[in-house]
Design an enzyme around this catalytic site. Structure first.
Site, short mmCIF file in Angstrom:
data_model
loop_
_atom_site.label_atom_id
_atom_site.label_comp_id
_atom_site.label_asym_id
_atom_site.label_seq_id
_atom_site.Cartn_x
_atom_site.Cartn_y
_atom_site.Cartn_z
N HIS A 69 0.82 -1.23 0.00
CA HIS A 69 0.00 0.00 0.00
C HIS A 69 0.84 1.27 0.00
O HIS A 69 0.36 2.34 0.35
CB HIS A 69 -0.96 0.02 1.20
CG HIS A 69 -1.95 -1.10 1.19
ND1 HIS A 69 -2.94 -1.21 0.24
CD2 HIS A 69 -2.09 -2.17 2.02
CE1 HIS A 69 -3.64 -2.29 0.50
NE2 HIS A 69 -3.14 -2.89 1.55
N SER A 114 -3.93 -7.23 -1.63
CA SER A 114 -4.77 -6.41 -0.78
C SER A 114 -5.37 -5.31 -1.64
O SER A 114 -4.67 -4.73 -2.46
CB SER A 114 -3.94 -5.78 0.35
OG SER A 114 -4.72 -4.89 1.10
N GLU A 140 -6.65 1.09 -5.32
CA GLU A 140 -5.37 0.46 -5.60
C GLU A 140 -5.39 -1.01 -5.24
O GLU A 140 -6.23 -1.47 -4.47
CB GLU A 140 -4.24 1.17 -4.85
CG GLU A 140 -4.48 1.35 -3.37
CD GLU A 140 -3.79 0.32 -2.49
OE1 GLU A 140 -3.15 -0.61 -3.02
OE2 GLU A 140 -3.89 0.44 -1.26
#
Length: 198
Positions: A69, A114, A140
């Site tokens: 992330h 994720s 994302e």
């Protein structure tokens, strides 16, 4: 429940790395970035949520894959996205320039996706203490080390091509009364996959 302000959330699941020829730098990974199962936080994203017009529109314009992330750590690009009854499936090409992350994926050390997204609407079910997310915008997709969605901690990219494995998986979501059950027995599912593979 209509949210006054979108909330950013991240969910995790496993991907599968395709075999790599040592003579090439191409590394492709594929799997479910998000499944329809209830995660550890008590949230569920039904598959139809991803089919809404704005859910994937902006992500498709710039389908970058990140590491952990971290917006300053792009490692590849999504090359294919599709929504199935099981959730959001993607295929991505990882760049050799990803360095250590590339190698960890190739070695099988990193194997989970994720997704980060903005929640636009959700319904709360107090009896099961579950939020059913009904409107999202994907922001994302990342490669991470620890998944949040515990029911997605298996590789489904290859196994779901077999119709009997797929049917076995779907049955885990339906109770005897025909209603959706967002928890399933992972060991039974793995055993069903093993039988179809053999």
């Amino acid at each position: 429940m209509r949210l006054q302000k979108p909330v950013e959330v991240k969910f995790h699941s496993v991907f599968k790395a395709a075999p790599v020829d040592d003579d090439t730098e191409d590394l492709y990974i594929e799997g479910y970035a998000n499944t329809v199962s209830r995660d550890r936080a008590g949230d569920v994203i039904p598959a139809e949520t991803w089919n809404k017009t704005e859910a994937l529109a902006n992500y498709r314009k710039n389908p970058i894959i990140l590491a952990f992330h971290n917006h300053s750590m792009p490692i590849g690009k999504t090359v294919e996205v599709k929504v199935t009854e099981l959730g959001l499936w993607i295929k991505a090409k990882i760049s050799k320039a990803a360095g250590g992350v590339y190698q960890l994926i190739k070695d099988g050390v990193l194997s989970t996706f994720s997704v980060g997204f903005m929640i636009r609407d959700a319904n709360y079910e107090p009896k099961s203490d579950t939020y059913y997310i009904t409107d999202v915008e994907l922001t994302e997709v990342s490669v991470v080390s620890v998944p949040c969605n515990q029911d997605s901690t298996f590789s489904v990219a290859k196994g779901m091509e077999d119709p009997s494995a797929y049917e076995s998986f779907k049955k885990q979501f339906i109770s005897d009364k025909g209603t959706k059950n967002m928890e399933f027995n992972l060991d039974e599912f793995k055993a069903a996959l093993a039988q179809t593979a053999g």
